[in-house]
Design an enzyme around this catalytic site. Sequence first.
Site, PDB file in Angstrom:
ATOM      1  N   LYS A  49      35.624  41.114  33.945  1.00 48.44           N
ATOM      2  CA  LYS A  49      35.431  39.675  34.111  1.00 48.44           C
ATOM      3  C   LYS A  49      36.562  38.882  33.458  1.00 48.44           C
ATOM      4  CE  LYS A  49      33.561  35.753  34.805  1.00 48.44           C
ATOM      5  NZ  LYS A  49      33.851  35.184  36.129  1.00 48.44           N
ATOM      6  N   GLY A  76      32.794  29.312  36.964  1.00 43.28           N
ATOM      7  CA  GLY A  76      33.524  28.585  35.917  1.00 43.28           C
ATOM      8  C   GLY A  76      33.889  29.457  34.729  1.00 43.28           C
ATOM      9  N   ASN A 131      45.091  35.797  35.793  1.00 46.08           N
ATOM     10  CA  ASN A 131      44.505  34.939  36.831  1.00 46.08           C
ATOM     11  C   ASN A 131      45.188  33.579  36.770  1.00 46.08           C
ATOM     12  OD1 ASN A 131      42.928  33.342  38.439  1.00 46.08           O
ATOM     13  ND2 ASN A 131      41.046  33.546  37.228  1.00 46.08           N
ATOM     14  N   CYS A 134      43.876  28.967  37.694  1.00 43.57           N
ATOM     15  CA  CYS A 134      43.196  28.126  36.713  1.00 43.57           C
ATOM     16  C   CYS A 134      43.920  26.792  36.619  1.00 43.57           C
ATOM     17  CB  CYS A 134      43.244  28.770  35.327  1.00 43.57           C
ATOM     18  SG  CYS A 134      42.529  30.385  35.285  1.00 43.57           S
ATOM     19  N   LYS A 169      47.704  37.830  39.416  1.00 49.55           N
ATOM     20  CA  LYS A 169      46.800  37.677  40.566  1.00 49.55           C
ATOM     21  C   LYS A 169      46.972  36.295  41.188  1.00 49.55           C
ATOM     22  CE  LYS A 169      41.950  37.912  41.839  1.00 49.55           C
ATOM     23  NZ  LYS A 169      40.629  38.290  41.329  1.00 49.55           N
TER      24      LYS A 169
HETATM   25  C1  LIG Z   1      31.126  35.574  41.360  1.00 49.73           C
HETATM   26  C2  LIG Z   1      32.618  35.735  41.341  1.00 49.73           C
HETATM   27  C3  LIG Z   1      33.296  35.647  40.118  1.00 49.73           C
HETATM   28  C4  LIG Z   1      34.690  35.798  40.075  1.00 49.73           C
HETATM   29  N1  LIG Z   1      35.346  35.743  38.869  1.00 49.73           N
HETATM   30  C5  LIG Z   1      36.696  35.942  38.820  1.00 49.73           C
HETATM   31  C6  LIG Z   1      37.385  35.950  37.565  1.00 49.73           C
HETATM   32  O1  LIG Z   1      36.786  35.801  36.496  1.00 49.73           O
HETATM   33  N2  LIG Z   1      38.749  36.126  37.578  1.00 49.73           N
HETATM   34  C7  LIG Z   1      39.444  36.327  38.761  1.00 49.73           C
HETATM   35  O2  LIG Z   1      40.671  36.495  38.714  1.00 49.73           O
HETATM   36  N3  LIG Z   1      38.801  36.349  39.951  1.00 49.73           N
HETATM   37  C8  LIG Z   1      37.459  36.166  40.002  1.00 49.73           C
HETATM   38  N4  LIG Z   1      36.804  36.204  41.215  1.00 49.73           N
HETATM   39  C9  LIG Z   1      37.590  36.448  42.452  1.00 49.73           C
HETATM   40  C10 LIG Z   1      37.493  37.911  42.889  1.00 49.73           C
HETATM   41  O3  LIG Z   1      37.996  38.784  41.896  1.00 49.73           O
HETATM   42  C11 LIG Z   1      38.252  38.114  44.225  1.00 49.73           C
HETATM   43  O4  LIG Z   1      39.623  37.790  44.031  1.00 49.73           O
HETATM   44  C12 LIG Z   1      37.722  37.244  45.348  1.00 49.73           C
HETATM   45  O5  LIG Z   1      36.308  37.151  45.270  1.00 49.73           O
HETATM   46  C13 LIG Z   1      38.094  37.776  46.732  1.00 49.73           C
HETATM   47  O6  LIG Z   1      37.639  39.097  46.922  1.00 49.73           O
HETATM   48  P1  LIG Z   1      36.225  39.458  47.636  1.00 49.73           P
HETATM   49  O7  LIG Z   1      36.170  38.666  48.909  1.00 49.73           O
HETATM   50  O8  LIG Z   1      36.270  40.936  47.853  1.00 49.73           O
HETATM   51  O9  LIG Z   1      35.153  39.053  46.691  1.00 49.73           O
HETATM   52  C14 LIG Z   1      35.403  36.043  41.282  1.00 49.73           C
HETATM   53  C15 LIG Z   1      34.715  36.136  42.503  1.00 49.73           C
HETATM   54  C16 LIG Z   1      33.341  35.992  42.540  1.00 49.73           C
HETATM   55  C17 LIG Z   1      32.641  36.106  43.867  1.00 49.73           C
END
Ligand SMILES: Cc1cc2nc3c(=O)[nH]c(=O)nc-3n(C[C@H](O)[C@H](O)[C@H](O)COP(=O)(O)O)c2cc1C
Length: 307
Positions: A49, A76, A131, A134, A169
Site C-alpha cells: 500500500k 486518499g 507514486n 499525488c 509509477k
Molecule cells: C482501492 C485502490 C487503492 C489504490 N492505492 C494505490 C496506492 O496507494 N498507490 C498507488 O501507486 N496506486 C494505488 N492504486 C492504483 C493501482 O495500484 C493501479 O495502478 C490501478 O488501480 C490500475 O490497475 P488495476 O486496473 O489493475 O486496478 C490503487 C487502486 C485501487 C483500486
Amino acid sequence: MNLSVQLAPKHQPGLLLANPVMTASGTFGYGTEYSHLFDIQRLGAIVCKGTTLKPREGNPQPRLAETASGLLNSIGLQNIGVKALIKEKAPLWTSWRVPVIVNIAGETADDYAQLATQLDRVDGVSAIEVNVSCPNVKAGGAEFGANPKSAAKVTTAVKAATSLPVLVKLTPNTSNIAEVAIAVAEAGADAISLINTLKGMTIDIAKRRPLLGNVSGGLSGPAIRPVALYMVYEVAGAVDVPVVGCGGITTTSDAIEFIMAGASAIQVGTASFTNPRAPLDILEGIEQFIEKEAIDNLTDLIGAARG
Ligand SMILES: Cc1cc2nc3c(=O)[nH]c(=O)nc-3n(C[C@H](O)[C@H](O)[C@H](O)COP(=O)(O)O)c2cc1C
C-alpha cells in the site's frame, strides 16, 4: 522454462524477479492479508500500500463506487505511515522469498526523499515504487506526474536518497506520458510502472450530489485496460529501462498482451477484489502459455507485438 525478469538492469545488485507477476499498490495490502488465501511466495513481487511520512486516515466515505467494467476509488492514501511500516511490516517480509516493493507518496519532493532515506537498507524492503500521482502541494496541487519536470525532480530526489532500486509509477492524467517517462528515465529511474488510475466521478441523482465523499476518484479495472495497454506500448518504445504494465489486467491473456506490448512485468490490481487468487491464476496461465508455445524464456515474449 525460465520466467525470471531483471527489473533493474542498470542497478547493482539489481531487482531479479522469479516471474513477471506482481501485485498493484493499494489492492493487496501488505501481502499478509492474502497469505492465508494462496501461496503468495510464488509471485514475482508484492507492491505494498502507498506509504506516507505520517499515518493518514484517508478521504471521507463513501470511497468506492462500481462503474461499468470498473471501480472508482477515493481512498486518499489511508496508511499506517513509514515508521509503523518499518517497525511492524518489514520484519515480517525478511523471511519471504518474494521481494516486497514499498510504494511511496508525498506532497513535496522532500517528502519523497525523506521516505526513501528512511527505507534505505531496511531489511525486508527490496525496492521503492514512487507514486507520482499525488498533488504537488508547492506547485498548486497538480499531480507531480502530470509534468516531466516535476516527475524528474522527485525521481532525482529519491535516487539520491536510497541505494535501493527505484521504480517510478506514472499517472495517465497527463497530456504526454512518453515525455514524462523519458524525463524520469533520464533522472535515473531503474524501471517505470504504469498506469495509475484515471480521474473520474459519478453522481448520485437522488441526492443531486457527487457520490464519492471526495467528489472525484480514480478509475481502475477492465474499463481502463485498452488505455493502459496503449500507454505501455508508447512508453516501452520511448525509454530503455524496463516497463511494468498495469491497468485492468484480469486474465492471463490480458497479462500477455501487456508483455507483448513491451512490459517486462505486470501488476494485478482491481482483479484481486473479485478474485483474490487472480495474480496466481494469471501466473499459472502464463506458465501454460509458455509451455504450449514452446518458449524457453519469457523475455522472448517481451515486446513481441512491436514492429
Ligand atoms: C482501492 C485502490 C487503492 C489504490 N492505492 C494505490 C496506492 O496507494 N498507490 C498507488 O501507486 N496506486 C494505488 N492504486 C492504483 C493501482 O495500484 C493501479 O495502478 C490501478 O488501480 C490500475 O490497475 P488495476 O486496473 O489493475 O486496478 C490503487 C487502486 C485501487 C483500486
